[in-house]
Scaffold this motif. Structure first.
Motif, PDB file in Angstrom:
ATOM      1  N   UNK A   5       1.010  -1.195  -0.011  1.00 16.28           N
ATOM      2  CA  UNK A   5      -0.084   0.026   0.129  1.00 16.28           C
ATOM      3  C   UNK A   5       0.827   1.152   0.215  1.00 16.28           C
ATOM      4  N   UNK A   6       0.685   2.069  -1.094  1.00 15.60           N
ATOM      5  CA  UNK A   6       1.766   3.252  -1.215  1.00 15.60           C
ATOM      6  C   UNK A   6       1.177   4.438  -0.193  1.00 15.60           C
ATOM      7  N   UNK A   7      -0.129   4.178   0.255  1.00 18.31           N
ATOM      8  CA  UNK A   7      -0.675   5.219   0.766  1.00 18.31           C
ATOM      9  C   UNK A   7      -0.067   5.432   2.233  1.00 18.31           C
ATOM     10  N   UNK A   8       0.175   4.258   2.937  1.00 13.32           N
ATOM     11  CA  UNK A   8       0.635   4.234   4.322  1.00 13.32           C
ATOM     12  C   UNK A   8       2.205   4.636   4.453  1.00 13.32           C
ATOM     13  N   UNK A   9       2.435   5.661   4.711  1.00  8.22           N
ATOM     14  CA  UNK A   9       3.980   6.200   4.859  1.00  8.22           C
ATOM     15  C   UNK A   9       4.471   6.777   6.194  1.00  8.22           C
ATOM     16  N   UNK A  10       3.380   6.969   6.905  1.00  9.22           N
ATOM     17  CA  UNK A  10       3.698   7.810   8.233  1.00  9.22           C
ATOM     18  C   UNK A  10       4.405   6.638   9.142  1.00  9.22           C
ATOM     19  N   UNK A  11       5.372   7.193  10.022  1.00 13.69           N
ATOM     20  CA  UNK A  11       6.268   6.176  10.840  1.00 13.69           C
ATOM     21  C   UNK A  11       5.392   5.919  12.003  1.00 13.69           C
ATOM     22  N   UNK A  12       5.236   4.401  12.161  1.00 14.58           N
ATOM     23  CA  UNK A  12       4.752   4.149  13.458  1.00 14.58           C
ATOM     24  C   UNK A  12       5.641   3.491  14.398  1.00 14.58           C
ATOM     25  N   UNK A  13       6.777   3.672  14.208  1.00  8.80           N
ATOM     26  CA  UNK A  13       8.143   3.104  15.092  1.00  8.80           C
ATOM     27  C   UNK A  13       8.371   1.645  15.173  1.00  8.80           C
ATOM     28  N   UNK A  14       7.356   0.890  14.740  1.00  6.90           N
ATOM     29  CA  UNK A  14       7.602  -0.584  14.468  1.00  6.90           C
ATOM     30  C   UNK A  14       8.961  -1.009  13.887  1.00  6.90           C
ATOM     31  N   UNK A  15       9.269  -0.458  12.731  1.00  9.46           N
ATOM     32  CA  UNK A  15      10.656  -0.832  11.990  1.00  9.46           C
ATOM     33  C   UNK A  15      11.493  -0.384  12.708  1.00  9.46           C
ATOM     34  N   UNK A  16      11.791   0.975  13.241  1.00 11.48           N
ATOM     35  CA  UNK A  16      12.577   1.576  13.714  1.00 11.48           C
ATOM     36  C   UNK A  16      13.154   0.904  14.963  1.00 11.48           C
ATOM     37  N   UNK A  17      12.142   0.503  15.971  1.00  9.45           N
ATOM     38  CA  UNK A  17      12.470  -0.070  17.037  1.00  9.45           C
ATOM     39  C   UNK A  17      12.986  -1.526  17.064  1.00  9.45           C
ATOM     40  N   UNK A  18      12.582  -1.914  15.930  1.00  8.65           N
ATOM     41  CA  UNK A  18      13.162  -3.431  15.729  1.00  8.65           C
ATOM     42  C   UNK A  18      14.546  -3.285  15.060  1.00  8.65           C
ATOM     43  N   UNK A  19      14.948  -2.325  14.411  1.00  7.18           N
ATOM     44  CA  UNK A  19      16.426  -2.175  14.045  1.00  7.18           C
ATOM     45  C   UNK A  19      17.318  -1.765  15.192  1.00  7.18           C
ATOM     46  N   UNK A  20      16.588  -1.009  16.159  1.00  7.23           N
ATOM     47  CA  UNK A  20      17.387  -0.563  17.395  1.00  7.23           C
ATOM     48  C   UNK A  20      17.676  -1.818  18.211  1.00  7.23           C
ATOM     49  N   UNK A  21      16.891  -2.745  18.289  1.00 10.49           N
ATOM     50  CA  UNK A  21      16.940  -3.902  19.113  1.00 10.49           C
ATOM     51  C   UNK A  21      17.832  -4.929  18.324  1.00 10.49           C
ATOM     52  N   UNK A  22      17.731  -5.004  16.986  1.00 12.50           N
ATOM     53  CA  UNK A  22      18.551  -6.125  16.237  1.00 12.50           C
ATOM     54  C   UNK A  22      20.143  -5.679  16.346  1.00 12.50           C
ATOM     55  N   UNK A  23      20.282  -4.146  16.246  1.00 13.22           N
ATOM     56  CA  UNK A  23      21.687  -3.853  15.945  1.00 13.22           C
ATOM     57  C   UNK A  23      22.268  -3.004  17.186  1.00 13.22           C
ATOM     58  N   UNK A  24      21.661  -3.097  18.178  1.00 12.29           N
ATOM     59  CA  UNK A  24      21.918  -2.571  19.530  1.00 12.29           C
ATOM     60  C   UNK A  24      22.305  -0.926  19.376  1.00 12.29           C
ATOM     61  N   UNK A  25      21.504  -0.164  18.637  1.00  9.62           N
ATOM     62  CA  UNK A  25      21.902   1.089  18.553  1.00  9.62           C
ATOM     63  C   UNK A  25      20.774   1.994  18.841  1.00  9.62           C
ATOM     64  N   UNK A  26      20.860   3.263  18.730  1.00 14.33           N
ATOM     65  CA  UNK A  26      19.863   4.328  18.994  1.00 14.33           C
ATOM     66  C   UNK A  26      18.739   4.530  18.201  1.00 14.33           C
TER      67      UNK A  26
END
Length: 309
Positions: free
Chosen positions: A51-72
């Motif tokens: 779906x091209x219309x849903x572009x707002x950041x909900x934090x799900x992907x960012x939080x997963x990257x933070x946990x996986x890579x141990x970063x901020x």
């Protein structure tokens, strides 16, 4: 790890994963299906759409990257933005781009984004390892119709001679059935008698359990022996007074009952090895039941035994 791989991992757990500034990947579950033409069974699955219309950041992907890579959080957002910029650049140059294990994206001639999901992935964890199965068609109804058609084409005709012979056969079968029913009746009666004896023994066992244990005592003042002439007891209905482990106790019980006016006697040991003593025996069942009711007033543990001696 590349961002598309993180999105791939999240699609197993969530129904919607948003790539901020680009679009959202949405999963949809489908029930198991069967193809009526090929008899192919397909397990349940979960497919992915875009779906091209849903572009707002909900934090799900960012939080997963933070946990996986141990970063901020800021580093995770920076990585996502860099990935989106690179993705848009590749799409403009090559018009198509592989999105890793998730699928592929391409720009149409009118600059619309189309998503092609990977056919190798099923994001429904409950159906992991399941594959389609082919089954051959069941033709039992076809065979049934064929058998009915053959019966209609080949009717059976009976001549008078055959009818007569058939009647004789039926009569013989009827006589045999009557004979078997008589034998079955005898077996049924025998079974009823056995069931009665077992039921009466179980009923009396609970009442006589203590008496059987106490029956091993020795009478200090035994009654004097009395010699009486009595007629021989006959009949298969016996009123049981008790069962004794020791023979001498059974004999003393017989003498005691005879002194009280009963036609007592021993009828042998039962299957438990106990010596049985009866008040009396009867040919008639009703007479035996009347006597049993009278005896039970003094000995509640008395019971009726049905047995040919």
């Amino acid at each position: 790890m590349a961002v598309e791989n993180y999105i791939h991992d999240l699609l197993y757990r969530y129904e919607c994963v948003i790539l901020p500034g680009f679009g959202a990947f949405i999963t949809q579950q489908h029930s198991a299906q069967i193809h009526s033409a090929t008899n192919q069974f397909y397990p349940p699955k979960k497919t992915v759409s875009f779906n091209r219309q849903l572009v707002n950041n909900d934090g799900l992907l960012a939080n997963y990257i933070m946990e996986a890579e141990k970063t901020g959080y800021e580093n995770a957002i920076f990585k996502i933005n860099s990935f989106v910029q690179e993705l848009n650049t590749v799409l403009k140059e090559n018009k198509t781009v592989s999105f890793g294990p998730v699928g592929s994206l391409r720009l149409t001639e009118d600059d619309k984004l189309q998503f092609e999901p990977s056919s190798n992935n099923d994001y429904l964890t409950e159906a992991f390892g399941l594959s389609s199965v082919a089954s051959s068609e069941i033709t039992r109804e076809t065979y049934k119709k064929q058998a009915i058609a053959l019966e209609e084409k080949a009717p059976v005709a009976f001549t008078p001679e055959k009818r007569a012979s058939n009647w004789l056969k039926y009569a013989a079968v009827g006589l045999l059935a009557i004979g078997l029913s008589g034998a079955a009746g005898l077996n049924f009666y025998s079974n009823q008698v056995n069931e009665h004896n077992i039921a009466e023994q179980q009923k009396a066992a609970s009442q006589l359990e203590n008496q059987i244990q106490q029956a091993t005592f020795v009478i200090d003042n035994p009654l004097p022996a009395v010699t009486l002439k009595v007629s021989k007891q006959t009949g298969k209905y016996h009123i049981v007074a008790g069962a004794f482990r020791m023979q001498e106790n059974a004999e003393k019980k017989v003498q005691q009952l005879k002194a009280e006016g009963h036609k007592a006697r021993e009828i042998g040991a039962n299957r438990f090895g106990l010596h049985q003593v009866v008040y009396s025996s009867y040919e008639d069942r009703l007479e035996a039941l009347r006597a049993l009711r009278e005896v039970k007033t003094a000995n509640p543990g008395a019971w009726l035994l049905v047995q040919e001696l």
